[in-house]
Motif scaffolding. Structure first.
Motif, PDB file in Angstrom:
ATOM      1  N   MET A   1       0.837  -1.192   0.000  1.00  0.00           N
ATOM      2  CA  MET A   1       0.000   0.000   0.000  1.00  0.00           C
ATOM      3  C   MET A   1       0.878   1.251   0.000  1.00  0.00           C
ATOM      4  SD  MET A   1      -2.736   1.350   2.833  1.00  0.00           S
ATOM      5  CE  MET A   1      -3.148  -0.339   3.257  1.00  0.00           C
ATOM      6  N   GLN A   2       0.559   2.209  -0.880  1.00  0.00           N
ATOM      7  CA  GLN A   2       1.300   3.464  -0.910  1.00  0.00           C
ATOM      8  C   GLN A   2       0.996   4.283   0.337  1.00  0.00           C
ATOM      9  OE1 GLN A   2      -0.118   4.715  -4.968  1.00  0.00           O
ATOM     10  NE2 GLN A   2       2.014   5.394  -5.170  1.00  0.00           N
ATOM     11  N   LYS A   3       2.027   4.807   0.964  1.00  0.00           N
ATOM     12  CA  LYS A   3       1.829   5.636   2.148  1.00  0.00           C
ATOM     13  C   LYS A   3       1.445   7.054   1.737  1.00  0.00           C
ATOM     14  CE  LYS A   3       4.653   3.216   5.539  1.00  0.00           C
ATOM     15  NZ  LYS A   3       5.786   3.293   6.480  1.00  0.00           N
ATOM     16  N   VAL A   4       0.541   7.641   2.510  1.00  0.00           N
ATOM     17  CA  VAL A   4       0.066   9.000   2.263  1.00  0.00           C
ATOM     18  C   VAL A   4       0.837   9.954   3.174  1.00  0.00           C
ATOM     19  CG1 VAL A   4      -1.919  10.559   2.281  1.00  0.00           C
ATOM     20  CG2 VAL A   4      -2.208   8.143   1.632  1.00  0.00           C
ATOM     21  N   VAL A   5       1.452  10.979   2.571  1.00  0.00           N
ATOM     22  CA  VAL A   5       2.302  11.912   3.306  1.00  0.00           C
ATOM     23  C   VAL A   5       1.777  13.337   3.169  1.00  0.00           C
ATOM     24  CG1 VAL A   5       4.648  12.818   3.541  1.00  0.00           C
ATOM     25  CG2 VAL A   5       4.310  10.444   2.807  1.00  0.00           C
ATOM     26  N   LEU A   6       1.728  14.052   4.284  1.00  0.00           N
ATOM     27  CA  LEU A   6       1.382  15.473   4.297  1.00  0.00           C
ATOM     28  C   LEU A   6       2.608  16.261   4.738  1.00  0.00           C
ATOM     29  CD1 LEU A   6      -0.516  17.969   4.342  1.00  0.00           C
ATOM     30  CD2 LEU A   6      -1.100  17.342   6.689  1.00  0.00           C
ATOM     31  N   ILE A   7       2.985  17.263   3.931  1.00  0.00           N
ATOM     32  CA  ILE A   7       4.129  18.117   4.255  1.00  0.00           C
ATOM     33  C   ILE A   7       3.655  19.560   4.360  1.00  0.00           C
ATOM     34  CG2 ILE A   7       6.437  18.870   3.572  1.00  0.00           C
ATOM     35  CD1 ILE A   7       6.528  16.437   1.667  1.00  0.00           C
ATOM     36  N   THR A   8       3.725  20.143   5.542  1.00  0.00           N
ATOM     37  CA  THR A   8       3.385  21.563   5.642  1.00  0.00           C
ATOM     38  C   THR A   8       4.562  22.372   5.106  1.00  0.00           C
ATOM     39  OG1 THR A   8       4.244  21.873   7.897  1.00  0.00           O
ATOM     40  CG2 THR A   8       1.948  21.140   7.671  1.00  0.00           C
ATOM     41  N   GLY A   9       4.250  23.484   4.456  1.00  0.00           N
ATOM     42  CA  GLY A   9       5.312  24.277   3.847  1.00  0.00           C
ATOM     43  C   GLY A   9       6.028  23.488   2.761  1.00  0.00           C
ATOM     44  N   GLY A  10       5.251  22.852   1.893  1.00  0.00           N
ATOM     45  CA  GLY A  10       5.831  21.974   0.883  1.00  0.00           C
ATOM     46  C   GLY A  10       6.055  22.623  -0.471  1.00  0.00           C
ATOM     47  N   SER A  11       5.936  23.926  -0.544  1.00  0.00           N
ATOM     48  CA  SER A  11       6.004  24.591  -1.854  1.00  0.00           C
ATOM     49  C   SER A  11       7.397  25.027  -2.271  1.00  0.00           C
ATOM     50  CB  SER A  11       5.081  25.817  -1.853  1.00  0.00           C
ATOM     51  OG  SER A  11       5.466  26.720  -0.823  1.00  0.00           O
ATOM     52  N   SER A  12       8.327  25.087  -1.322  1.00  0.00           N
ATOM     53  CA  SER A  12       9.680  25.551  -1.657  1.00  0.00           C
ATOM     54  C   SER A  12      10.692  24.976  -0.675  1.00  0.00           C
ATOM     55  CB  SER A  12       9.741  27.089  -1.640  1.00  0.00           C
ATOM     56  OG  SER A  12       9.460  27.576  -0.337  1.00  0.00           O
ATOM     57  N   GLY A  31       1.521  18.562  -0.365  1.00  0.00           N
ATOM     58  CA  GLY A  31       2.191  19.674   0.282  1.00  0.00           C
ATOM     59  C   GLY A  31       1.174  20.742   0.632  1.00  0.00           C
ATOM     60  N   THR A  32       1.594  21.732   1.388  1.00  0.00           N
ATOM     61  CA  THR A  32       0.676  22.824   1.710  1.00  0.00           C
ATOM     62  C   THR A  32       1.382  24.171   1.558  1.00  0.00           C
ATOM     63  OG1 THR A  32       1.164  23.120   4.084  1.00  0.00           O
ATOM     64  CG2 THR A  32      -0.371  21.332   3.466  1.00  0.00           C
ATOM     65  N   SER A  33       0.568  25.185   1.383  1.00  0.00           N
ATOM     66  CA  SER A  33       1.048  26.564   1.295  1.00  0.00           C
ATOM     67  C   SER A  33      -0.111  27.485   1.627  1.00  0.00           C
ATOM     68  CB  SER A  33       1.560  26.859  -0.120  1.00  0.00           C
ATOM     69  OG  SER A  33       1.774  28.253  -0.304  1.00  0.00           O
ATOM     70  N   ARG A  34       0.206  28.686   2.074  1.00  0.00           N
ATOM     71  CA  ARG A  34      -0.860  29.677   2.280  1.00  0.00           C
ATOM     72  C   ARG A  34      -1.418  30.140   0.942  1.00  0.00           C
ATOM     73  NH1 ARG A  34       2.252  34.031   5.636  1.00  0.00           N
ATOM     74  NH2 ARG A  34       3.879  33.220   4.258  1.00  0.00           N
ATOM     75  N   ASN A  35      -0.602  30.033  -0.120  1.00  0.00           N
ATOM     76  CA  ASN A  35      -1.008  30.489  -1.452  1.00  0.00           C
ATOM     77  C   ASN A  35      -0.734  29.403  -2.490  1.00  0.00           C
ATOM     78  OD1 ASN A  35      -1.572  33.395  -0.668  1.00  0.00           O
ATOM     79  ND2 ASN A  35       0.587  33.236  -0.092  1.00  0.00           N
ATOM     80  N   PRO A  36      -1.512  28.328  -2.478  1.00  0.00           N
ATOM     81  CA  PRO A  36      -1.229  27.202  -3.383  1.00  0.00           C
ATOM     82  C   PRO A  36      -1.366  27.553  -4.861  1.00  0.00           C
ATOM     83  CG  PRO A  36      -3.359  26.926  -2.307  1.00  0.00           C
ATOM     84  CD  PRO A  36      -2.684  28.082  -1.638  1.00  0.00           C
ATOM     85  N   PRO A  45       0.548  17.642  -5.425  1.00  0.00           N
ATOM     86  CA  PRO A  45      -0.495  18.624  -5.109  1.00  0.00           C
ATOM     87  C   PRO A  45      -0.099  19.523  -3.935  1.00  0.00           C
ATOM     88  CG  PRO A  45      -1.411  16.410  -5.312  1.00  0.00           C
ATOM     89  CD  PRO A  45       0.064  16.251  -5.312  1.00  0.00           C
ATOM     90  N   ILE A  46      -0.394  20.818  -4.080  1.00  0.00           N
ATOM     91  CA  ILE A  46      -0.188  21.791  -3.002  1.00  0.00           C
ATOM     92  C   ILE A  46      -1.563  22.281  -2.551  1.00  0.00           C
ATOM     93  CG2 ILE A  46       0.841  23.993  -2.327  1.00  0.00           C
ATOM     94  CD1 ILE A  46       2.960  21.969  -2.922  1.00  0.00           C
ATOM     95  N   LEU A  47      -1.895  22.031  -1.298  1.00  0.00           N
ATOM     96  CA  LEU A  47      -3.198  22.405  -0.750  1.00  0.00           C
ATOM     97  C   LEU A  47      -3.066  23.655   0.117  1.00  0.00           C
ATOM     98  CD1 LEU A  47      -4.399  18.840   0.347  1.00  0.00           C
ATOM     99  CD2 LEU A  47      -4.668  19.959  -1.878  1.00  0.00           C
ATOM    100  N   LYS A  48      -4.177  24.327   0.297  1.00  0.00           N
ATOM    101  CA  LYS A  48      -4.170  25.565   1.090  1.00  0.00           C
ATOM    102  C   LYS A  48      -4.167  25.238   2.577  1.00  0.00           C
ATOM    103  CE  LYS A  48      -6.514  30.050   1.530  1.00  0.00           C
ATOM    104  NZ  LYS A  48      -5.312  30.835   1.134  1.00  0.00           N
ATOM    105  N   LEU A  49      -3.187  25.772   3.285  1.00  0.00           N
ATOM    106  CA  LEU A  49      -3.121  25.584   4.740  1.00  0.00           C
ATOM    107  C   LEU A  49      -2.244  26.684   5.323  1.00  0.00           C
ATOM    108  CD1 LEU A  49      -2.674  22.244   6.652  1.00  0.00           C
ATOM    109  CD2 LEU A  49      -1.328  24.255   7.303  1.00  0.00           C
ATOM    110  N   ASP A  50      -2.740  27.302   6.366  1.00  0.00           N
ATOM    111  CA  ASP A  50      -1.987  28.307   7.114  1.00  0.00           C
ATOM    112  C   ASP A  50      -1.873  27.783   8.540  1.00  0.00           C
ATOM    113  OD1 ASP A  50      -1.059  30.465   8.586  1.00  0.00           O
ATOM    114  OD2 ASP A  50      -2.294  31.953   7.552  1.00  0.00           O
ATOM    115  N   VAL A  51      -0.658  27.481   8.991  1.00  0.00           N
ATOM    116  CA  VAL A  51      -0.506  26.855  10.307  1.00  0.00           C
ATOM    117  C   VAL A  51      -0.952  27.771  11.439  1.00  0.00           C
ATOM    118  CG1 VAL A  51       1.325  25.260   9.609  1.00  0.00           C
ATOM    119  CG2 VAL A  51       1.942  27.530  10.476  1.00  0.00           C
ATOM    120  N   LYS A  52      -1.137  29.054  11.163  1.00  0.00           N
ATOM    121  CA  LYS A  52      -1.635  29.972  12.183  1.00  0.00           C
ATOM    122  C   LYS A  52      -3.155  29.924  12.309  1.00  0.00           C
ATOM    123  CE  LYS A  52       0.090  33.876  10.667  1.00  0.00           C
ATOM    124  NZ  LYS A  52       0.529  33.425   9.322  1.00  0.00           N
TER     125      LYS A  52
END
Length: 267
Positions: A1-12, A31-36, A45-52
């Motif tokens: 099974m492929q593992k699913v990974v979430l990376i905050t701040g994954g855009s750069s 990945g995530t970014s405030r401005n995907p 894929p880069i999803l919208k997420l702001d850790v604040k």
């Protein structure tokens, strides 16, 4: 099974390097970014997420779970630099840095734990910093926020053992990324008593980042940690002297170590 990974701040930077490396090695990566919308050419894929903002954390994690049915690895990589004499850094900026570097990762962890507990498995990797092992001049707030994340990981690990959820820290040294551009810099004031030492230290810090290691080195370490059955509590990644400085802090008298740091920064 492929593992699913979430990376905050994954855009750069480090997050992007990790995401691309894991994608190439068969992982399903988000990945995530405030401005995907700025990263339409990302290799994952880069999803919208702001850790604040807790609501964006919850929405994004729930969306991944709804689509994939699970989250196997979370990499808390989103972070922010901050420099300046502590006396001159506005309180609002100190709090903002802790919101990103400390409270943000905690809220991401809280949001994903129910799913990992349901799965009876999961791995959380907190990207901290070698700076978090020592109080550095004119980087005191950054050292404190990353050091706090290092310590909270130790506590989390013990609390999560019953659920087969693992957690670890990976502390990078200086890497060639755009972190310096995104840092909050307390302004160099002409009438500041810290003007010369802060200015000189700032110049030295930026030189270290510019000549830093390739973020792919971090990506390799992350992959190895994911594939490790029982990850250690702490990993350090960087130039030999950066890692060795942590060893020296353990064995040298405090005042000797302080003198060594001051000599390094020419203070």
């Amino acid at each position: 099974m492929q593992k699913v990974v979430l990376i905050t701040g994954g855009s750069s930077g480090i997050g992007k390097a990790i995401g691309e490396h894991l994608s190439q090695n068969g992982f399903i990566v988000y990945g995530t970014s405030r401005n995907p919308e700025k990263y339409t050419e990302s290799k994952f894929p880069i999803l919208k997420l702001d850790v604040k903002k807790v609501e964006t954390i919850t929405e994004t994690i729930n969306a991944i779970i709804q689509k994939e049915g699970r989250v196997d690895v979370v990499i808390n990589n989103a972070g922010a630099g901050i420099t300046g004499a502590i006396e001159e850094i506005p309180e609002a900026e100190i709090k903002a840095n802790f919101e990103i570097n400390f409270f943000g990762p905690i809220n991401v962890i809280k949001a994903v734990l129910p799913q990992m507990r349901k799965q009876q498995s999961g791995l959380i990797i907190n990207i901290t910093s070698i700076a978090g092992y020592m109080g550095l001049p004119y980087r005191g707030i950054y050292s404190a926020s990353k050091g706090a994340l290092e310590l909270i990981t130790e506590s989390f690990r013990m609390e999560l053992k019953d659920f087969n959820i693992k957690m670890t820290n990976i502390a990078p040294g200086d890497f060639a990324t755009n972190i310096a551009a995104g840092r909050y810099h307390a302004p160099l004031k002409e009438d500041s008593p810290y003007k010369k030492p802060y200015g000189d230290t700032l110049e030295l810090m930026n030189t270290h980042v510019d000549s830093g290691s390739d973020p792919k080195v971090m990506a390799d370490v992350v992959l190895k940690v994911i594939n490790t059955k029982s990850p250690k509590i702490h990993y350090k990644v960087g130039a030999f002297m950066q890692k060795f400085s942590i060893v020296l802090k353990r064995i040298l008298p405090d005042t000797v170590y302080e003198k060594m740091l001051m000599n390094h920064y020419k203070l």
